[in-house]
Design a protein around this motif. Sequence first.
Motif, PDB file in Angstrom:
ATOM      1  N   LEU A 133       0.849  -1.186   0.000  1.00 40.00           N
ATOM      2  CA  LEU A 133       0.000   0.000   0.000  1.00 40.00           C
ATOM      3  C   LEU A 133       0.889   1.242   0.000  1.00 40.00           C
ATOM      4  O   LEU A 133       1.825   1.348   0.791  1.00 40.00           O
ATOM      5  N   CYS A 134       0.593   2.173  -0.906  1.00 39.50           N
ATOM      6  CA  CYS A 134       1.279   3.468  -0.894  1.00 39.50           C
ATOM      7  C   CYS A 134       0.331   4.463  -0.225  1.00 39.50           C
ATOM      8  O   CYS A 134      -0.728   4.784  -0.781  1.00 39.50           O
ATOM      9  N   LEU A 135       0.706   4.912   0.954  1.00 43.60           N
ATOM     10  CA  LEU A 135      -0.176   5.786   1.737  1.00 43.60           C
ATOM     11  C   LEU A 135      -0.429   7.102   1.004  1.00 43.60           C
ATOM     12  O   LEU A 135      -1.535   7.637   1.020  1.00 43.60           O
ATOM     13  N   HIS A 136       0.600   7.591   0.322  1.00 38.39           N
ATOM     14  CA  HIS A 136       0.462   8.865  -0.384  1.00 38.39           C
ATOM     15  C   HIS A 136      -0.538   8.754  -1.536  1.00 38.39           C
ATOM     16  O   HIS A 136      -1.416   9.586  -1.704  1.00 38.39           O
ATOM     17  N   ARG A 137      -0.419   7.682  -2.313  1.00 39.80           N
ATOM     18  CA  ARG A 137      -1.311   7.545  -3.468  1.00 39.80           C
ATOM     19  C   ARG A 137      -2.750   7.254  -3.026  1.00 39.80           C
ATOM     20  O   ARG A 137      -3.697   7.699  -3.655  1.00 39.80           O
ATOM     21  N   ASN A 195       6.438   6.890  -9.989  1.00 38.99           N
ATOM     22  CA  ASN A 195       5.587   7.871  -9.318  1.00 38.99           C
ATOM     23  C   ASN A 195       5.811   7.994  -7.813  1.00 38.99           C
ATOM     24  O   ASN A 195       5.170   8.808  -7.153  1.00 38.99           O
ATOM     25  N   CYS A 196       6.727   7.195  -7.245  1.00 39.99           N
ATOM     26  CA  CYS A 196       7.026   7.333  -5.815  1.00 39.99           C
ATOM     27  C   CYS A 196       7.808   8.642  -5.594  1.00 39.99           C
ATOM     28  O   CYS A 196       8.729   8.951  -6.344  1.00 39.99           O
ATOM     29  N   LEU A 197       7.414   9.378  -4.571  1.00 41.48           N
ATOM     30  CA  LEU A 197       8.055  10.679  -4.339  1.00 41.48           C
ATOM     31  C   LEU A 197       9.340  10.567  -3.523  1.00 41.48           C
ATOM     32  O   LEU A 197      10.022  11.566  -3.288  1.00 41.48           O
ATOM     33  N   GLY A 198       9.638   9.377  -3.037  1.00 45.99           N
ATOM     34  CA  GLY A 198      10.881   9.174  -2.289  1.00 45.99           C
ATOM     35  C   GLY A 198      10.946  10.042  -1.048  1.00 45.99           C
ATOM     36  O   GLY A 198       9.945  10.238  -0.353  1.00 45.99           O
ATOM     37  N   ALA A 199      12.136  10.621  -0.803  1.00 47.74           N
ATOM     38  CA  ALA A 199      12.342  11.404   0.422  1.00 47.74           C
ATOM     39  C   ALA A 199      11.431  12.632   0.477  1.00 47.74           C
ATOM     40  O   ALA A 199      11.164  13.171   1.551  1.00 47.74           O
ATOM     41  N   ALA A 200      10.923  13.074  -0.681  1.00 51.82           N
ATOM     42  CA  ALA A 200      10.052  14.258  -0.697  1.00 51.82           C
ATOM     43  C   ALA A 200       8.615  13.921  -0.295  1.00 51.82           C
ATOM     44  O   ALA A 200       7.771  14.816  -0.185  1.00 51.82           O
ATOM     45  N   CYS A 201       8.336  12.645  -0.070  1.00 48.19           N
ATOM     46  CA  CYS A 201       6.957  12.234   0.220  1.00 48.19           C
ATOM     47  C   CYS A 201       6.563  12.613   1.648  1.00 48.19           C
ATOM     48  O   CYS A 201       7.309  12.343   2.592  1.00 48.19           O
ATOM     49  N   PRO A 202       5.379  13.176   1.819  1.00 43.71           N
ATOM     50  CA  PRO A 202       4.943  13.532   3.172  1.00 43.71           C
ATOM     51  C   PRO A 202       4.734  12.308   4.071  1.00 43.71           C
ATOM     52  O   PRO A 202       4.744  12.434   5.293  1.00 43.71           O
ATOM     53  N   ARG A 203       4.541  11.119   3.483  1.00 44.21           N
ATOM     54  CA  ARG A 203       4.320   9.905   4.291  1.00 44.21           C
ATOM     55  C   ARG A 203       5.569   9.034   4.345  1.00 44.21           C
ATOM     56  O   ARG A 203       5.493   7.854   4.694  1.00 44.21           O
ATOM     57  N   HIS A 204       6.698   9.596   3.992  1.00 49.99           N
ATOM     58  CA  HIS A 204       7.939   8.823   3.885  1.00 49.99           C
ATOM     59  C   HIS A 204       8.245   8.028   5.158  1.00 49.99           C
ATOM     60  O   HIS A 204       8.628   6.860   5.117  1.00 49.99           O
ATOM     61  N   GLY A 205       8.039   8.680   6.320  1.00 49.80           N
ATOM     62  CA  GLY A 205       8.383   8.052   7.601  1.00 49.80           C
ATOM     63  C   GLY A 205       7.563   6.810   7.892  1.00 49.80           C
ATOM     64  O   GLY A 205       8.057   5.866   8.501  1.00 49.80           O
ATOM     65  N   GLU A 206       6.287   6.781   7.428  1.00 52.21           N
ATOM     66  CA  GLU A 206       5.428   5.626   7.751  1.00 52.21           C
ATOM     67  C   GLU A 206       5.279   4.698   6.549  1.00 52.21           C
ATOM     68  O   GLU A 206       4.459   3.785   6.566  1.00 52.21           O
ATOM     69  N   CYS A 207       6.051   4.945   5.509  1.00 49.75           N
ATOM     70  CA  CYS A 207       5.882   4.228   4.239  1.00 49.75           C
ATOM     71  C   CYS A 207       6.110   2.706   4.407  1.00 49.75           C
ATOM     72  O   CYS A 207       7.113   2.270   4.949  1.00 49.75           O
ATOM     73  N   HIS A 208       5.145   1.904   3.923  1.00 50.67           N
ATOM     74  CA  HIS A 208       5.246   0.443   4.054  1.00 50.67           C
ATOM     75  C   HIS A 208       6.379  -0.129   3.210  1.00 50.67           C
ATOM     76  O   HIS A 208       6.997  -1.120   3.582  1.00 50.67           O
ATOM     77  N   VAL A 209       6.624   0.492   2.053  1.00 50.31           N
ATOM     78  CA  VAL A 209       7.700  -0.006   1.187  1.00 50.31           C
ATOM     79  C   VAL A 209       9.037   0.151   1.924  1.00 50.31           C
ATOM     80  O   VAL A 209       9.844  -0.793   2.006  1.00 50.31           O
ATOM     81  N   ASN A 210       9.246   1.317   2.498  1.00 51.61           N
ATOM     82  CA  ASN A 210      10.501   1.557   3.221  1.00 51.61           C
ATOM     83  C   ASN A 210      10.619   0.657   4.441  1.00 51.61           C
ATOM     84  O   ASN A 210      11.699   0.145   4.752  1.00 51.61           O
ATOM     85  N   GLN A 211       9.487   0.450   5.111  1.00 49.67           N
ATOM     86  CA  GLN A 211       9.499  -0.396   6.306  1.00 49.67           C
ATOM     87  C   GLN A 211       9.892  -1.835   5.941  1.00 49.67           C
ATOM     88  O   GLN A 211      10.713  -2.452   6.610  1.00 49.67           O
ATOM     89  N   SER A 266      -1.063   1.774  -4.971  1.00 57.30           N
ATOM     90  CA  SER A 266       0.326   1.320  -4.867  1.00 57.30           C
ATOM     91  C   SER A 266       1.201   2.233  -5.730  1.00 57.30           C
ATOM     92  O   SER A 266       0.704   2.972  -6.572  1.00 57.30           O
ATOM     93  N   SER A 267       2.499   2.149  -5.505  1.00 57.74           N
ATOM     94  CA  SER A 267       3.403   3.065  -6.207  1.00 57.74           C
ATOM     95  C   SER A 267       4.226   2.330  -7.259  1.00 57.74           C
ATOM     96  O   SER A 267       4.314   1.099  -7.245  1.00 57.74           O
ATOM     97  N   THR A 268       4.810   3.083  -8.150  1.00 57.98           N
ATOM     98  CA  THR A 268       5.813   2.534  -9.066  1.00 57.98           C
ATOM     99  C   THR A 268       7.081   3.348  -8.829  1.00 57.98           C
ATOM    100  O   THR A 268       7.048   4.390  -8.166  1.00 57.98           O
TER     101      THR A 268
HETATM  102  S1  SF4 Z   1       7.547   7.120  -0.190  1.00 59.45           S
HETATM  103 FE1  SF4 Z   1       6.109   5.457   0.216  1.00 59.45          FE
HETATM  104  S2  SF4 Z   1       4.185   6.444   0.681  1.00 59.45           S
HETATM  105 FE2  SF4 Z   1       5.490   7.959  -0.346  1.00 59.45          FE
HETATM  106  S3  SF4 Z   1       5.005   7.813  -2.515  1.00 59.45           S
HETATM  107 FE3  SF4 Z   1       6.721   6.472  -2.155  1.00 59.45          FE
HETATM  108  S4  SF4 Z   1       5.758   4.464  -1.732  1.00 59.45           S
HETATM  109 FE4  SF4 Z   1       4.179   6.008  -1.489  1.00 59.45          FE
END
Ligand code: SF4
Length: 644
Positions: free
Chosen positions: A81-85, A144-160, A139-141
């Motif tokens: 799950l991509c929280l941002h998307r 389209n993932c914003l990486g470190a610029a994403c507002p949900r970066h800290g709780e991101c499931h992909v990163n976790q 979900s992200s690709t």
């Molecule tokens: S950092 Fe995580 S939550 Fe943010 S866009 Fe990328 S996958 Fe989605």
Amino acid sequence: MARAVAQAIESGGHLVVEAGTGVGKTFAYLVPILLSGRRALLSTATQALQDQLFARDVRAVVQALNLPVRVALLKGRGSYLCLHRLERSLTGAPSRGLRDPAVSAGLLQVTHWARTTRTGDLAELAGLDERSPLRPLISSTRDNCLGAACPRHGECHVNQARREALAADWVVVNHHLFFADQLVRESGVAALLPSAEVVVFDEAHQLNDIGIGFLGQQLSSGALRELARDVATQGGQWARGMRPWNHLALALEQASRALATVPRPPGQRSRWSEATPERLDAARWQMATRELERALTGVQEALRATAQASADMERLDARAQVLMETWRGLVAPEGGESGGVRWVEWSPAGHGWRLLRSPADSSALFRTLLAPGAERPRSWVFSSATLGQDEALSWFTRGLGLDAVPSLRTLQVPSPFDHANQSALHVPDTLPDPADEAHTPALAEAVARWASRLGGRTLVLTTTLRAADRFASHLMSLVGDGRCGPLQVLAQGRGSRRALLERFREGGSPCVLVASSSFWEGVDLPGDTLQLLVIDKLPFPPPDDPLMEARSRQLEARGLNAFNDGFLPEAAMALKQGAGRLIRSETDRGVLVIGDRRLLSRSYGVRLLSALPPMRRLLDEAEMTGMLDALAATRLSTTANRPT
Ligand code: SF4
């Protein structure tokens, strides 16, 4: 097998092991790795198998031996799950997909689940299909993932998931992820490899084909369609009025569709060695490719000029650039030193296409991975029920270039099942030749007769989807005409794979399932669910298959014979894989029918027969009928004696 795996780990050597059905190959590699205390990367073919390995097998072994090991499951980013998307899909302007009430209801369900899930693994969402239109919205690709610029970066499931994988002793991945990461180093597998002391590939027979898909280049009509969709929605959202977004998107979609309508002969693949793929209308092809290039260039230029509008537009621009580069790479003339091959593929329905360029095999990658002198000693274990016919397991080792690896050991562990007593083989010698038009109706009549006698429980495997469709139609007309007992005919393409298998398993009414390609492996129907397995003809690769052509050239360059060392082993392995669907446990009983008399009349028949388990032979229709009656009678008496 467990001892051989333990030795490989101890000595830092490599092992290729073919373990027949029922050996317990998963435990045979998990136990020695656990006892060794080494860090391991475990890879299997699909996400479903990955889930099963992680949640069932690894857990069972770890609990049984009661040894501490931290295990993590790592999938591709599209599985989380991509929280941002999700947030954007809920709050953003409704796109065409979001206006669909089913998608809106699905989003609501995902929102509830998102509050409680720890992993964000979309497999937890029952009923969310791989092709669900909901998936791209939640979900992200990489694009389209914003990486470190994403507002949900800290709780991101992909990163976790990646953090957990880095901290674990064992990580369970899948082959697609493994290969993808060797190239783009995006998902974290490449980061795990340096610290892994043991790497295991289960279902290793799929490695070569999966690897080829990643080592080459490809562009699909689907990728262009998605780009067009995002150009229309995101262009309209972030750069409204700056470019004619809807017009650009429509032009790209139309040009992509036009490529699918270029007249071509029947078949799903065309080799593309000259300017126009073989047997295609050259003028129409040239016109369609020029249009496509023009439409793609239009989109690319518009995105380049507006990329500054937002982070999303910047990513869309980068994605268009990559697609453009891939396109240019694909339309460049075939050849060069890579010895690769280029072709066009059409979807079975003919509406979609893929352009591909790839090496003939995955050997270049594996030669590098297993090259002596890697940073630290690492053992590689390759395991499957189908890897070759000879002791050296040449079919598999040659394809991956492992035949040149000095510290490689091969091992064959036969199935513990008593195939001679549990199963029988019938090759009808009265059927027409498989190339004859009369073959399918004749075999369908025989199957209708046998399946009626047995009470269904019949799986027919064909070599192509078209053949499955034709076979199913013949069978249905026999049922419709009342020329056999009542049978329910299920056919691939007329329902999802999961739904077809569920209906077959339910077994309410006598059932025949007719299927092709994906049903030749991974279908597990133990007990008396499946008792008659019919293979319509010998599964030789099509003679004009571009990959087989390239492999044949390679074999001949090595002084080998394209048929004996290429086509024949391919057919033998496919036959072994398909036949493996019949006996799945030590109490299963059943009959295998191969409707191809070339097995009896051609000299290569002996070699193909030797790929099969040692089964009793049923020589004629009378013996076949006797066996089917015996199977039906045993089943009835077992059912009658079963406690209620
Ligand atoms: S950092 Fe995580 S939550 Fe943010 S866009 Fe990328 S996958 Fe989605």
